[in-house]
Design a protein around this motif. Sequence first.
Motif, PDB file in Angstrom:
ATOM      1  N   LEU A   1       1.486  -7.624  -2.469  1.00  0.00           N
ATOM      2  CA  LEU A   1       1.727  -8.288  -1.193  1.00  0.00           C
ATOM      3  C   LEU A   1       0.899  -9.563  -1.095  1.00  0.00           C
ATOM      4  CD1 LEU A   1       3.196  -8.041   1.543  1.00  0.00           C
ATOM      5  CD2 LEU A   1       1.175  -6.857   2.403  1.00  0.00           C
TER       6      LEU A   1
ATOM      7  N   TYR B   1      11.287  -5.969   3.588  1.00  0.00           N
ATOM      8  CA  TYR B   1      10.580  -4.940   2.837  1.00  0.00           C
ATOM      9  C   TYR B   1      11.110  -3.540   3.143  1.00  0.00           C
ATOM     10  CZ  TYR B   1       7.041  -8.343   1.375  1.00  0.00           C
ATOM     11  OH  TYR B   1       6.404  -9.415   0.806  1.00  0.00           O
TER      12      TYR B   1
ATOM     13  N   GLU C   1       5.139   2.388   5.069  1.00  0.00           N
ATOM     14  CA  GLU C   1       5.426   1.298   4.139  1.00  0.00           C
ATOM     15  C   GLU C   1       4.337   0.236   4.184  1.00  0.00           C
ATOM     16  OE1 GLU C   1       8.171   0.829   1.944  1.00  0.00           O
ATOM     17  OE2 GLU C   1       8.289   2.974   2.335  1.00  0.00           O
TER      18      GLU C   1
ATOM     19  N   LEU D   1       2.016  -1.162   1.072  1.00  0.00           N
ATOM     20  CA  LEU D   1       2.001  -2.587   0.735  1.00  0.00           C
ATOM     21  C   LEU D   1       0.587  -3.165   0.807  1.00  0.00           C
ATOM     22  CD1 LEU D   1       5.224  -3.685   2.644  1.00  0.00           C
ATOM     23  CD2 LEU D   1       4.872  -3.861   0.172  1.00  0.00           C
TER      24      LEU D   1
ATOM     25  N   ASN E   1      17.674 -10.524   0.106  1.00  0.00           N
ATOM     26  CA  ASN E   1      16.431 -10.719  -0.643  1.00  0.00           C
ATOM     27  C   ASN E   1      16.630 -11.456  -1.959  1.00  0.00           C
ATOM     28  OD1 ASN E   1      14.920  -9.434   1.307  1.00  0.00           O
ATOM     29  ND2 ASN E   1      14.803  -7.478   0.232  1.00  0.00           N
TER      30      ASN E   1
END
Length: 222
Positions: free
Chosen positions: A3, A37, A82, A86, A184
């Motif tokens: 990240l 994400y 999540e 990350l 993405n």
Amino acid sequence: LPLQEDLVTDGFESFVADQYQPNNIHLLVGSRSQFIYAFDYAHLRRKGRMTEAQKRERAKREQRYIRQRISISHSFRFIVDEVEQLVKRRAAAHITLFSDKKQEYRHIINGSAVLQHLHRRGSFTHVAISSREARTTTNPLFPVNYVDRQLRKDNANQVRETVQFSRSVNNCLERLAVYQLYHNFFKPFRVAHRRGRRLRHGQVAGIKRQSIDRALEQIFQR
């Protein structure tokens, strides 16, 4: 994907099958890249002005079909899970998570042992922004507002007051997963910008273009 940017989260409301089955789809988006994400789904209870007949119909459907409602808090826990993963593998020294001022968000984030530990170490901060702020590019919530707008623009089943709505939750989320791939890794990062037309959201998030092309080639070969 280590990240390399701050994160932004919020939900947008839609419905499945009919107006008696509204939902909230949480989004987790990169602050700089607008990379999607994660997303997650929550049932909502129909609200707003209704006739007595509509209220009776709502009660009948809830009793018959909705045995275990997935709440905003339950859904947002998945998003926070999540975020934890990350932030653990971050490349930056410090990560900020921006959200609006929903009390459920603050409660779930404050209850995360991982995020609170990182906060005490100075590696993580949660910043709550009023949802009433103007939706301009200077608003920290702009990245998730942008993805919200793109979802409604590009997916007929997410357009407000449409007749092309999702018929089931499974179909709704499968279509959203396909759109996540398109957004993405295929869609230009900035269509109006000369350099942005050559970049993809995944590249801006930190994935090398060669890796993207190689992975996509393998997907379509299989």
